[in-house]
Design an enzyme around this catalytic site. Sequence first.
Site, PDB file in Angstrom:
ATOM      1  N   LYS A  96      74.855  59.347   6.467  1.00  0.00           N
ATOM      2  CA  LYS A  96      73.988  60.419   6.946  1.00  0.00           C
ATOM      3  C   LYS A  96      73.121  60.881   5.795  1.00  0.00           C
ATOM      4  O   LYS A  96      73.521  60.783   4.640  1.00  0.00           O
ATOM      5  CB  LYS A  96      74.840  61.604   7.437  1.00  0.00           C
ATOM      6  CG  LYS A  96      74.116  62.484   8.420  1.00  0.00           C
ATOM      7  CD  LYS A  96      74.092  61.815   9.772  1.00  0.00           C
ATOM      8  CE  LYS A  96      73.588  62.690  10.870  1.00  0.00           C
ATOM      9  NZ  LYS A  96      73.986  62.143  12.174  1.00  0.00           N
TER      10      LYS A  96
HETATM   11  N1  GLU Z   1      71.492  60.634  14.596  1.00  0.00           N
HETATM   12  C1  GLU Z   1      72.160  59.921  15.648  1.00  0.00           C
HETATM   13  C2  GLU Z   1      73.653  60.201  15.612  1.00  0.00           C
HETATM   14  O1  GLU Z   1      74.098  61.165  15.041  1.00  0.00           O
HETATM   15  C3  GLU Z   1      71.834  58.444  15.650  1.00  0.00           C
HETATM   16  C4  GLU Z   1      72.236  57.690  14.439  1.00  0.00           C
HETATM   17  C5  GLU Z   1      71.737  56.256  14.413  1.00  0.00           C
HETATM   18  O2  GLU Z   1      71.212  55.795  15.401  1.00  0.00           O
HETATM   19  O3  GLU Z   1      71.883  55.639  13.368  1.00  0.00           O
HETATM   20  O4  GLU Z   1      74.422  59.515  16.226  1.00  0.00           O
END
Ligand code: GLU
Length: 436
Positions: free
Chosen positions: A126
């Site tokens: 993240k």
């Molecule tokens: N931000 C989204 C999540 O928390 C998608 C993450 C992604 O597709 O890599 O799942």
Amino acid sequence: MATDLRLTPSSNLVHPDKDRFLNEENPFEAMMSRFDRAAQLLDLEPGLYKVLRHPEKQITVSVPVMMDNGELEVFTGYRVLYNTVRGPAKGGIRFDLQVTLEEVKALAAWMTWKCAVVNLPFGGAKGGVICDPSAMSVGELERLTRRYTAGIIHTLGPDSDVPAPDVNTNERVMAWVMDTYSMHHRHTVTAVVTGKPVEMGGSLGRREATGRGCMIVTKEALRHLGMKVAGTTVAVQGFGNVGSVAAQLLAREGCKIRAISDRTGAYYNTNGIDVDAAIEFVKQHRTLEGFKDGEQISNEELLTADVDVLLPAALENVITSKNAAKIQAKIVCEGANGPTTAGADSILDEKEIFVIPDILANAGGVTVSYFEWVQDRGGYFWSEETVNERLTDIMRRSFAEVLRSSMQHRVNMRTAAYMTSISRVAAVHKLRGIYA
Ligand code: GLU
């Protein structure tokens, strides 16, 4: 002499800080307390337990940005790679004033468990930048995105770390990330980010994927509980990419969306809100402020409204030990990451509320991100119908696997989801061996 290092369930296989007063609001502690419970039930080996409770890599960058007024501002950004044993790190980038390293660590861990619970060949990551994007111009946001990308460029790559949109970031931001990376690498690399515009290698169906996934698992939960989809009443908190799409798709399935909200307020209509009209309203006015198809209620009233399904699709820590007892819904579908605090879990259990945990409920987004990455790498693109069919298959199968595990181990869906994902990550660690 070989020593048996396995610990019994009553041993010290718990978070070392467990006895400290658990801070309900700290997302890393919230993640860790769920992880600990699942690890204990799995009788996870102590060495692996230690490895899995530490992020692999934490990057902090200072991000200088030339603001429109000609002054330099310096922002702080993070990228945390939690675990990459199953494949490239995967996870979004958020722009928000609330971003902290603790939060990014928790979200990166959640991405690890999320990818494993739906069995994608990815690890978890993240990123976040502390900023208020609503107070920034498009030019400032572009410069911020590019400089942040340059700061973390050594970790990025289709085989190492693949960002995506998250809170307050979107396709346009992903296009800048992709372009910056590609400029530095001297050739176009589409697979370095997902959630891109379709014109430049994005996948059809990606924008709707998280909301669509929520709709699919909500229907599975209704079926499991013997409830009909048609006429099911729903309250949705958050009207962004996840909440608005989930509300719209559930309404199309025949559900009655009694309440919706965004950061400007919540709206309730006992006969059902016209979700298409609400989406149109937001397109024109940017927020729900002034929306007339429902009486205005407080956010707290939305969470405790008289509905069958509550779908929190905004930020963390909205269902807490303070309001959990008042929730009337029979199903909570966690569209957001971490909407329920660890302290609220047992209260929801006592009330026999069926919780579809975040790492399963909102995994539709990363699942179609995986499809996008596959399509970019193959250079061959699928129809929206194929994307949606494959998404439906993966969500249904994952729901069934977690439900089976929950029945087998007599635990709630959250613990079962953690057990499923932790055992998948642990299995690969065991096969690969730990390079220690
Ligand atoms: N931000 C989204 C999540 O928390 C998608 C993450 C992604 O597709 O890599 O799942």
